[in-house]
Design a protein around this motif. Structure first.
Motif, PDB file in Angstrom:
ATOM      1  N   THR A  14      44.457  59.392  47.243  1.00 54.95           N
ATOM      2  CA  THR A  14      44.764  58.061  46.723  1.00 54.95           C
ATOM      3  C   THR A  14      43.658  57.085  47.078  1.00 54.95           C
ATOM      4  OG1 THR A  14      47.124  58.496  46.911  1.00 54.95           O
ATOM      5  CG2 THR A  14      46.456  56.189  46.715  1.00 54.95           C
ATOM      6  N   LEU A  15      43.182  57.161  48.346  1.00 50.52           N
ATOM      7  CA  LEU A  15      42.091  56.293  48.773  1.00 50.52           C
ATOM      8  C   LEU A  15      40.831  56.556  47.959  1.00 50.52           C
ATOM      9  CD1 LEU A  15      42.521  56.349  52.643  1.00 50.52           C
ATOM     10  CD2 LEU A  15      42.753  54.355  51.168  1.00 50.52           C
ATOM     11  N   SER A  16      40.574  57.836  47.700  1.00 47.71           N
ATOM     12  CA  SER A  16      39.382  58.193  46.938  1.00 47.71           C
ATOM     13  C   SER A  16      39.435  57.612  45.536  1.00 47.71           C
ATOM     14  CB  SER A  16      39.243  59.715  46.870  1.00 47.71           C
ATOM     15  OG  SER A  16      38.177  60.074  46.039  1.00 47.71           O
ATOM     16  N   VAL A  17      40.631  57.674  44.881  1.00 47.61           N
ATOM     17  CA  VAL A  17      40.768  57.135  43.541  1.00 47.61           C
ATOM     18  C   VAL A  17      40.607  55.626  43.564  1.00 47.61           C
ATOM     19  CG1 VAL A  17      42.380  56.782  41.635  1.00 47.61           C
ATOM     20  CG2 VAL A  17      42.181  59.036  42.701  1.00 47.61           C
ATOM     21  N   SER A  18      41.296  54.934  44.505  1.00 48.22           N
ATOM     22  CA  SER A  18      41.238  53.479  44.539  1.00 48.22           C
ATOM     23  C   SER A  18      39.842  52.989  44.892  1.00 48.22           C
ATOM     24  CB  SER A  18      42.265  52.926  45.528  1.00 48.22           C
ATOM     25  OG  SER A  18      41.962  53.357  46.847  1.00 48.22           O
ATOM     26  N   ALA A  19      39.118  53.776  45.724  1.00 49.33           N
ATOM     27  CA  ALA A  19      37.776  53.357  46.109  1.00 49.33           C
ATOM     28  C   ALA A  19      36.832  53.340  44.914  1.00 49.33           C
ATOM     29  CB  ALA A  19      37.233  54.278  47.188  1.00 49.33           C
ATOM     30  N   SER A  20      37.159  54.105  43.864  1.00 51.01           N
ATOM     31  CA  SER A  20      36.280  54.153  42.697  1.00 51.01           C
ATOM     32  C   SER A  20      36.556  53.017  41.730  1.00 51.01           C
ATOM     33  CB  SER A  20      36.437  55.495  41.972  1.00 51.01           C
ATOM     34  OG  SER A  20      37.731  55.590  41.398  1.00 51.01           O
ATOM     35  N   ASP A  21      37.656  52.276  41.932  1.00 51.13           N
ATOM     36  CA  ASP A  21      37.982  51.145  41.065  1.00 51.13           C
ATOM     37  C   ASP A  21      37.262  49.908  41.575  1.00 51.13           C
ATOM     38  OD1 ASP A  21      39.741  52.710  39.548  1.00 51.13           O
ATOM     39  OD2 ASP A  21      41.392  52.318  40.930  1.00 51.13           O
ATOM     40  N   ARG A  22      36.502  49.302  40.688  1.00 47.96           N
ATOM     41  CA  ARG A  22      35.668  48.169  41.090  1.00 47.96           C
ATOM     42  C   ARG A  22      35.561  47.183  39.945  1.00 47.96           C
ATOM     43  NH1 ARG A  22      29.421  48.827  42.194  1.00 47.96           N
ATOM     44  NH2 ARG A  22      28.886  46.755  42.939  1.00 47.96           N
ATOM     45  N   LEU A  23      35.647  45.895  40.228  1.00 45.42           N
ATOM     46  CA  LEU A  23      35.591  44.841  39.223  1.00 45.42           C
ATOM     47  C   LEU A  23      34.570  43.796  39.655  1.00 45.42           C
ATOM     48  CD1 LEU A  23      36.758  43.324  36.700  1.00 45.42           C
ATOM     49  CD2 LEU A  23      38.468  42.334  38.256  1.00 45.42           C
ATOM     50  N   VAL A  24      33.673  43.437  38.741  1.00 47.59           N
ATOM     51  CA  VAL A  24      32.658  42.414  39.009  1.00 47.59           C
ATOM     52  C   VAL A  24      32.798  41.329  37.956  1.00 47.59           C
ATOM     53  CG1 VAL A  24      30.197  41.901  39.186  1.00 47.59           C
ATOM     54  CG2 VAL A  24      31.077  44.096  40.027  1.00 47.59           C
ATOM     55  N   THR A  25      33.015  40.089  38.401  1.00 48.22           N
ATOM     56  CA  THR A  25      33.140  38.959  37.485  1.00 48.22           C
ATOM     57  C   THR A  25      32.079  37.917  37.803  1.00 48.22           C
ATOM     58  OG1 THR A  25      34.729  37.786  38.895  1.00 48.22           O
ATOM     59  CG2 THR A  25      35.620  39.332  37.268  1.00 48.22           C
ATOM     60  N   ALA A  26      31.815  37.054  36.835  1.00 49.44           N
ATOM     61  CA  ALA A  26      30.828  35.986  37.034  1.00 49.44           C
ATOM     62  C   ALA A  26      31.295  34.743  36.294  1.00 49.44           C
ATOM     63  CB  ALA A  26      29.443  36.410  36.523  1.00 49.44           C
ATOM     64  N   LYS A  27      31.204  33.584  36.941  1.00 48.96           N
ATOM     65  CA  LYS A  27      31.570  32.327  36.311  1.00 48.96           C
ATOM     66  C   LYS A  27      30.526  31.954  35.261  1.00 48.96           C
ATOM     67  CE  LYS A  27      34.490  29.971  37.278  1.00 48.96           C
ATOM     68  NZ  LYS A  27      35.860  29.931  36.702  1.00 48.96           N
ATOM     69  N   ALA A  28      30.986  31.302  34.203  1.00 51.64           N
ATOM     70  CA  ALA A  28      30.057  30.768  33.217  1.00 51.64           C
ATOM     71  C   ALA A  28      29.263  29.628  33.838  1.00 51.64           C
ATOM     72  CB  ALA A  28      30.825  30.268  31.996  1.00 51.64           C
ATOM     73  N   PRO A  29      27.994  29.496  33.501  1.00 47.21           N
ATOM     74  CA  PRO A  29      27.193  28.423  34.078  1.00 47.21           C
ATOM     75  C   PRO A  29      27.698  27.042  33.655  1.00 47.21           C
ATOM     76  CG  PRO A  29      25.793  30.064  33.000  1.00 47.21           C
ATOM     77  CD  PRO A  29      27.196  30.361  32.600  1.00 47.21           C
ATOM     78  N   ALA A  30      27.486  26.066  34.521  1.00 43.39           N
ATOM     79  CA  ALA A  30      27.836  24.686  34.199  1.00 43.39           C
ATOM     80  C   ALA A  30      27.061  24.233  32.969  1.00 43.39           C
ATOM     81  CB  ALA A  30      27.519  23.779  35.388  1.00 43.39           C
ATOM     82  N   GLY A  31      27.754  23.526  32.079  1.00 40.94           N
ATOM     83  CA  GLY A  31      27.113  23.016  30.877  1.00 40.94           C
ATOM     84  C   GLY A  31      27.219  23.915  29.672  1.00 40.94           C
ATOM     85  N   ILE A  32      27.705  25.148  29.849  1.00 39.58           N
ATOM     86  CA  ILE A  32      27.887  26.070  28.730  1.00 39.58           C
ATOM     87  C   ILE A  32      29.276  25.854  28.143  1.00 39.58           C
ATOM     88  CG2 ILE A  32      28.084  28.491  28.076  1.00 39.58           C
ATOM     89  CD1 ILE A  32      25.221  27.548  28.542  1.00 39.58           C
ATOM     90  N   SER A  73      36.258  33.225  20.625  1.00 35.87           N
ATOM     91  CA  SER A  73      36.242  33.338  22.088  1.00 35.87           C
ATOM     92  C   SER A  73      35.596  34.645  22.516  1.00 35.87           C
ATOM     93  CB  SER A  73      37.670  33.280  22.655  1.00 35.87           C
ATOM     94  OG  SER A  73      38.313  32.065  22.322  1.00 35.87           O
ATOM     95  N   VAL A  74      34.819  34.584  23.602  1.00 37.65           N
ATOM     96  CA  VAL A  74      34.186  35.768  24.182  1.00 37.65           C
ATOM     97  C   VAL A  74      34.426  35.758  25.689  1.00 37.65           C
ATOM     98  CG1 VAL A  74      31.991  36.898  24.717  1.00 37.65           C
ATOM     99  CG2 VAL A  74      32.399  36.006  22.415  1.00 37.65           C
ATOM    100  N   ALA A  75      34.941  36.848  26.201  1.00 40.93           N
ATOM    101  CA  ALA A  75      35.100  37.032  27.648  1.00 40.93           C
ATOM    102  C   ALA A  75      34.439  38.334  28.048  1.00 40.93           C
ATOM    103  CB  ALA A  75      36.579  37.044  28.032  1.00 40.93           C
ATOM    104  N   LYS A  76      33.892  38.369  29.263  1.00 38.74           N
ATOM    105  CA  LYS A  76      33.181  39.582  29.683  1.00 38.74           C
ATOM    106  C   LYS A  76      33.278  39.771  31.187  1.00 38.74           C
ATOM    107  CE  LYS A  76      28.707  37.140  29.537  1.00 38.74           C
ATOM    108  NZ  LYS A  76      28.039  37.466  30.797  1.00 38.74           N
ATOM    109  N   PHE A  77      33.274  41.029  31.574  1.00 36.48           N
ATOM    110  CA  PHE A  77      33.238  41.399  32.990  1.00 36.48           C
ATOM    111  C   PHE A  77      32.698  42.812  33.094  1.00 36.48           C
ATOM    112  CE2 PHE A  77      37.581  42.334  31.482  1.00 36.48           C
ATOM    113  CZ  PHE A  77      37.700  43.674  31.811  1.00 36.48           C
ATOM    114  N   GLU A  78      32.451  43.251  34.328  1.00 35.02           N
ATOM    115  CA  GLU A  78      31.953  44.599  34.590  1.00 35.02           C
ATOM    116  C   GLU A  78      32.964  45.336  35.474  1.00 35.02           C
ATOM    117  OE1 GLU A  78      27.782  44.562  35.964  1.00 35.02           O
ATOM    118  OE2 GLU A  78      27.761  42.446  35.439  1.00 35.02           O
TER     119      GLU A  78
END
Length: 472
Positions: A14-32, A73-78
């Motif tokens: 279970t730990l091995s499976v959960s360790a492979s789950d990863r989420l990377v997000t980024a805020k939109a820059p100010a003024g966009i 609308s466009v949303a994105k993450f990794e």
């Protein structure tokens, strides 16, 4: 004791499976500019929800023979592993919804005005509420790209989070450089590899130059592009170019997506194009790029043509060059939209061959085509389009269309046509063509023996076509 070790093994698994789950997000820059039709959140399983900004992007709606700008609308993450996504509709109550492409089989759960679904691989999808395809959500759930390590700091051009305003001007990428565009970065300008070799352009940031191509590969060799979102990404006069995980969206006239001009050894994989002209093209001599095209592979793409063709091959060259487009593969293509009023420029799969070009050895396989609003499935012609050409094409030969599935209302009549007895269409092979679940084949049940099989697929075939077959 055995039960203890079994329990420990399950915990470690279970730990091995959960360790492979990863989420990377980024805020939109100010003024966009952002859009607030949706609230989007994501999380790895059993983790906290993270808010995802939704960018305001322009798309094209043609009405009254004019280009009209709509804001979508466009949303994105990794991510890696598995991720849960939550989309709440703010602008309208949900009476119906779609998460497309349909063939991905993404099952969303609705609770009030909120949809929840899971992803286990990078996907480019459209979330549509109440049939609205213009104020929809484009969700780009991408692979994770880390800032690359380079031998010398001077080899890296890094665009970190924020706005990098070049006033819409060109940024030249010299040979040997690696460019990394952070997921939270927006470049107001366009990138060019003019005359360069051994260049990498990486990262899931945005290149937004306005009414212009965002990234141009020009007279270049050994180029890798992985990840960015931009307006258009043409390749011209180049050799050995790879494009992966790229997204293009355009809204202005002649806003093609992924053009290939006079280039060889091009590989494209996992792309998204929503465009105000053709999504994917392969042309010969054009725009000061000279020569034919050879060895082109395009795989795992989502095409949305608000105008013109999802796929267009041929047409442009310079007579009497007698150029060739040879050895082309499109594999695993999802076509979400095709809307074009002009009959000459219709066709989800289009080969319109002019200017003495020979098109040969092309395969289209594993296609899913959604409902066509205005257009036709196939437009394969040796033609003389006097607006763009100075002569008809020399011919079209050895075309395979395998595992093509269309689901929707009846499109306009398709066409397969040669120009004359010296400029013919030869050896077009359909294998496992299905239209709304009906398999079209030369021995299909219910076909009168005096009918052409093409009649059953609503395709007109003229007298300058030979070797056309439909098989299971």
């Amino acid at each position: 004791m055995n039960r203890f070790f079994t329990t420990m093994a399950l915990c470690l698994a279970t730990l091995s499976v959960s360790a492979s789950d990863r989420l990377v997000t980024a805020k939109a820059p100010a003024g966009i500019e952002l859009k607030h039709d949706f609230e989007v959140k994501a999380r790895t399983p059993n983790d906290e929800w993270r808010s995802i900004d939704t960018y305001a992007f322009k798309v094209d709606r043609v009405a009254d023979a004019k280009h009209n700008v709509e804001i979508t609308s466009v949303a994105k993450f990794e991510f890696e592993g598995k991720v849960e996504v939550q989309v709440k509709s703010i602008a309208q109550d949900i009476r119906s919804f779609k998460v497309r492409p349909d063939s991905y089989g993404i099952k969303a759960r609705q609770e009030g005005n909120t949809l929840t679904f899971s992803l286990d691989r990078p996907r480019y999808i459209s979330v549509e509420i109440n049939g609205n395809i213009y104020q929809n959500l484009q969700l780009f759930a991408d692979n994770i790209l880390e800032k690359p390590k380079v031998k010398k700091k001077t080899d890296l051009m890094y665009f970190g989070p924020g706005v990098h305003d070049f006033k819409g001007d060109s940024i030249h990428i010299p040979s040997g450089k690696t460019v990394f565009i952070d997921n939270g970065a927006v470049i107001k300008g366009w990138l060019s590899t003019y005359g360069s070799h051994d260049v990498k352009i990486l990262g899931h940031g945005i290149v937004m130059p306005g009414h212009h191509e965002g990234i141009m590969v020009r007279y270049s060799k050994n180029i890798l592009i992985d990840g960015p979102l931009t307006t258009q990404l043409p390749i011209g006069g180049s050799d050995s170019v790879t494009v992966r995980n790229a997204k293009v969206m355009s809204w202005y006239g002649w806003g093609d997506g992924f053009n290939i001009f006079a280039s060889a050894n091009v590989y494209q994989e996992h792309l998204f194009a929503r465009t105000s002209d053709d999504c994917s093209t392969i042309y010969c001599t054009r725009k000061n790029y000279h020569g034919g095209c050879r060895n082109i592979t395009i795989k795992d793409c989502v095409y949305w043509a608000d105008v013109a063709h999802p796929i267009m091959i041929g047409l442009h060259s310079e007579t009497p060059e007698d150029e060739v487009i040879d050895n082309v593969l499109y594999d695993g293509i999802e076509i979400l939209e095709h809307a074009e009023n002009q009959i000459d420029y219709q066709g989800c799969i289009g080969i319109n061959n002019g200017d003495n070009i020979m098109v040969k050895n092309v395969t289209f396989q594993n296609f899913n085509i959604d409902n066509i609003r205005r257009g036709m499935l196939f437009n394969i012609r040796v033609c003389y389009n006097k607006k763009y050409c100075s002569a008809p094409g020399r011919g079209i030969q050895n075309i395979t269309l395998r595992n093509i599935a269309y689901r929707g209302s009846a499109p306009n009549m398709g066409i397969i046509a040669g120009y004359d007895q010296s400029r013919m269409v030869k050896n077009v092979r359909f294998e496992n063509l299905t239209i709304n679940g009906k398999l079209i084949s030369d021995d299909m049940p219910g076909k009168p023996r005096w009918y052409k099989t093409a009649d059953m697929a609503n395709i007109y075939v003229n007298d300058h076509v030979e070797g056309l077959t439909f098989s299971k």
